[in-house]
Design a protein around this motif. Structure first.
Motif, PDB file in Angstrom:
ATOM      1  N   GLY A 161    -149.101  17.006 -13.454  1.00 37.08           N
ATOM      2  CA  GLY A 161    -150.027  16.267 -14.287  1.00 37.08           C
ATOM      3  C   GLY A 161    -150.049  14.797 -13.941  1.00 37.08           C
ATOM      4  N   PRO A 162    -150.561  13.978 -14.848  1.00 37.34           N
ATOM      5  CA  PRO A 162    -150.703  12.545 -14.589  1.00 37.34           C
ATOM      6  C   PRO A 162    -149.400  11.918 -14.076  1.00 37.34           C
ATOM      7  N   GLY A 163    -149.559  11.147 -12.998  1.00 42.71           N
ATOM      8  CA  GLY A 163    -148.421  10.477 -12.375  1.00 42.71           C
ATOM      9  C   GLY A 163    -147.795  11.276 -11.253  1.00 42.71           C
ATOM     10  N   ASP A 164    -148.125  12.571 -11.145  1.00 40.85           N
ATOM     11  CA  ASP A 164    -147.545  13.408 -10.097  1.00 40.85           C
ATOM     12  C   ASP A 164    -148.358  13.339  -8.818  1.00 40.85           C
ATOM     13  N   MET A 165    -147.695  13.666  -7.715  1.00 39.82           N
ATOM     14  CA  MET A 165    -148.313  13.683  -6.400  1.00 39.82           C
ATOM     15  C   MET A 165    -148.473  15.122  -5.933  1.00 39.82           C
ATOM     16  N   VAL A 166    -149.615  15.436  -5.352  1.00 40.79           N
ATOM     17  CA  VAL A 166    -149.913  16.770  -4.830  1.00 40.79           C
ATOM     18  C   VAL A 166    -150.133  16.646  -3.328  1.00 40.79           C
ATOM     19  N   HIS A 211    -162.245  16.413  -9.488  1.00 42.97           N
ATOM     20  CA  HIS A 211    -162.390  17.832  -9.175  1.00 42.97           C
ATOM     21  C   HIS A 211    -162.536  18.585 -10.491  1.00 42.97           C
ATOM     22  N   PRO A 212    -163.511  19.483 -10.600  1.00 42.85           N
ATOM     23  CA  PRO A 212    -163.637  20.274 -11.830  1.00 42.85           C
ATOM     24  C   PRO A 212    -162.505  21.296 -11.931  1.00 42.85           C
ATOM     25  N   ALA A 213    -162.291  21.805 -13.138  1.00 49.45           N
ATOM     26  CA  ALA A 213    -161.299  22.863 -13.344  1.00 49.45           C
ATOM     27  C   ALA A 213    -161.624  24.040 -12.430  1.00 49.45           C
ATOM     28  N   GLY A 214    -160.576  24.641 -11.876  1.00 49.68           N
ATOM     29  CA  GLY A 214    -160.747  25.803 -11.014  1.00 49.68           C
ATOM     30  C   GLY A 214    -161.010  25.481  -9.559  1.00 49.68           C
ATOM     31  N   SER A 215    -160.908  24.214  -9.172  1.00 47.41           N
ATOM     32  CA  SER A 215    -161.127  23.825  -7.771  1.00 47.41           C
ATOM     33  C   SER A 215    -159.857  24.041  -6.958  1.00 47.41           C
ATOM     34  N   ARG A 216    -159.982  24.716  -5.842  1.00 46.52           N
ATOM     35  CA  ARG A 216    -158.857  24.895  -4.930  1.00 46.52           C
ATOM     36  C   ARG A 216    -158.784  23.662  -4.048  1.00 46.52           C
ATOM     37  N   LEU A 217    -157.686  22.893  -4.160  1.00 45.49           N
ATOM     38  CA  LEU A 217    -157.502  21.706  -3.322  1.00 45.49           C
ATOM     39  C   LEU A 217    -157.112  22.114  -1.909  1.00 45.49           C
ATOM     40  N   PHE A 218    -156.227  23.110  -1.822  1.00 44.53           N
ATOM     41  CA  PHE A 218    -155.829  23.669  -0.536  1.00 44.53           C
ATOM     42  C   PHE A 218    -155.097  24.976  -0.766  1.00 44.53           C
ATOM     43  N   HIS A 254    -154.586  18.471 -14.707  1.00 43.40           N
ATOM     44  CA  HIS A 254    -153.420  19.234 -14.271  1.00 43.40           C
ATOM     45  C   HIS A 254    -153.752  20.125 -13.084  1.00 43.40           C
ATOM     46  N   VAL A 255    -152.770  20.282 -12.217  1.00 42.52           N
ATOM     47  CA  VAL A 255    -152.888  21.075 -10.999  1.00 42.52           C
ATOM     48  C   VAL A 255    -151.721  22.053 -10.952  1.00 42.52           C
ATOM     49  N   GLU A 256    -152.021  23.309 -10.621  1.00 46.46           N
ATOM     50  CA  GLU A 256    -150.962  24.288 -10.423  1.00 46.46           C
ATOM     51  C   GLU A 256    -150.657  24.412  -8.939  1.00 46.46           C
ATOM     52  N   ILE A 257    -149.359  24.427  -8.638  1.00 48.54           N
ATOM     53  CA  ILE A 257    -148.883  24.688  -7.289  1.00 48.54           C
ATOM     54  C   ILE A 257    -148.582  26.183  -7.238  1.00 48.54           C
ATOM     55  N   ASP A 258    -149.126  26.877  -6.215  1.00 46.49           N
ATOM     56  CA  ASP A 258    -148.970  28.325  -6.172  1.00 46.49           C
ATOM     57  C   ASP A 258    -148.620  28.802  -4.768  1.00 46.49           C
ATOM     58  N   TYR A 269    -147.046  20.560   9.869  1.00 48.58           N
ATOM     59  CA  TYR A 269    -148.265  20.001   9.270  1.00 48.58           C
ATOM     60  C   TYR A 269    -149.209  21.082   8.740  1.00 48.58           C
ATOM     61  N   ARG A 270    -148.609  22.053   8.046  1.00 50.08           N
ATOM     62  CA  ARG A 270    -149.337  23.122   7.366  1.00 50.08           C
ATOM     63  C   ARG A 270    -148.899  23.105   5.907  1.00 50.08           C
ATOM     64  N   ARG A 271    -149.792  23.473   5.025  1.00 55.00           N
ATOM     65  CA  ARG A 271    -149.477  23.498   3.598  1.00 55.00           C
ATOM     66  C   ARG A 271    -148.440  24.583   3.304  1.00 55.00           C
ATOM     67  N   HIS A 272    -147.360  24.185   2.643  1.00 55.89           N
ATOM     68  CA  HIS A 272    -146.298  25.122   2.269  1.00 55.89           C
ATOM     69  C   HIS A 272    -146.650  25.897   1.001  1.00 55.89           C
ATOM     70  N   PHE A 273    -147.490  25.319   0.170  1.00 56.73           N
ATOM     71  CA  PHE A 273    -147.936  25.936  -1.069  1.00 56.73           C
ATOM     72  C   PHE A 273    -149.445  25.746  -1.166  1.00 56.73           C
ATOM     73  N   GLY A 274    -150.048  26.355  -2.168  1.00 58.32           N
ATOM     74  CA  GLY A 274    -151.446  26.108  -2.479  1.00 58.32           C
ATOM     75  C   GLY A 274    -151.528  25.238  -3.724  1.00 58.32           C
ATOM     76  N   ALA A 275    -152.717  24.733  -4.025  1.00 53.99           N
ATOM     77  CA  ALA A 275    -152.917  23.909  -5.221  1.00 53.99           C
ATOM     78  C   ALA A 275    -154.318  24.134  -5.762  1.00 53.99           C
ATOM     79  N   VAL A 276    -154.386  24.353  -7.090  1.00 56.02           N
ATOM     80  CA  VAL A 276    -155.668  24.565  -7.755  1.00 56.02           C
ATOM     81  C   VAL A 276    -155.671  23.774  -9.062  1.00 56.02           C
ATOM     82  N   THR A 277    -156.805  23.165  -9.380  1.00 56.04           N
ATOM     83  CA  THR A 277    -156.912  22.420 -10.638  1.00 56.04           C
ATOM     84  C   THR A 277    -157.042  23.408 -11.793  1.00 56.04           C
ATOM     85  N   ILE A 278    -156.304  23.169 -12.869  1.00 52.19           N
ATOM     86  CA  ILE A 278    -156.433  24.043 -14.045  1.00 52.19           C
ATOM     87  C   ILE A 278    -157.213  23.351 -15.154  1.00 52.19           C
TER      88      ILE A 278
END
Length: 152
Positions: free
Chosen positions: A72-77, A33-40, A56-60, A86-95
């Motif tokens: 970052g590396p090794g982490d689970m999103v 995923h390129p920087a700035g991609s919203r995963l969910f 790296h991914v920010e949880i927001d 079964y709904r996303r509790h947070f959002g996630a975007v690649t930084i």
């Protein structure tokens, strides 16, 4: 292609046997995923999770300009697929640009239902991730309250 070999480098999967890794690997694919991609977005239906290899991914949260956590590396999103509603509790975007192993969690849940040991092991590890996120959110809220009280 089988991705069970890729999973052996992911700390989350330490202690999984070869058969369990093969089942999880059968649900996996490598993604970028390129920087700035919203995963969910917070509130989205939850399906899929990512194990970050690079980047790296920010949880927001909606309406909060400050990230809850940076992963970052090794982490689970993405853990919401395992727990109702079964709904996303947070959002996630690649930084940064991200390379990850993505799991098809709909398929993984079927494996977990049919193989209780895999289901137990995976759920136990997911609970550790959820606890870590909860602690990060708690620290985020404490920091927000302190900043607000100081007029920042």
């Amino acid at each position: 292609m089988r991705y069970s070999g890729v999973l052996t480098d992911v700390t989350f999967f330490n202690g999984f046997d070869d058969e369990e890794l093969a089942m999880v690997g059968a649900t996996a694919r490598c993604v970028t995923h390129p920087a700035g991609s919203r995963l969910f977005q917070q509130g989205d239906p939850a399906s899929g999770c990512w194990f970050i290899e690079r980047g790296h991914v920010e949880i927001d949260e909606i309406g909060d300009p400050h990230p809850v956590e940076t992963l970052g590396p090794g982490d689970m999103v993405g853990w919401s697929w395992l727990f109702p509603p079964y709904r996303r509790h947070f959002g996630a975007v690649t930084i940064t640009a991200v390379s990850a192993v993505w799991l098809d969690t709909d398929r993984l849940l079927r494996f977990m239902d049919n193989e209780p040991q895999l289901g137990y092991r995976f759920t136990w590890r997911m609970c550790e991730v959820v606890l870590h996120r909860w602690k990060a959110e708690r620290q985020h809220l404490i920091g927000w309250r302190v900043s607000s009280a100081m007029g920042r």
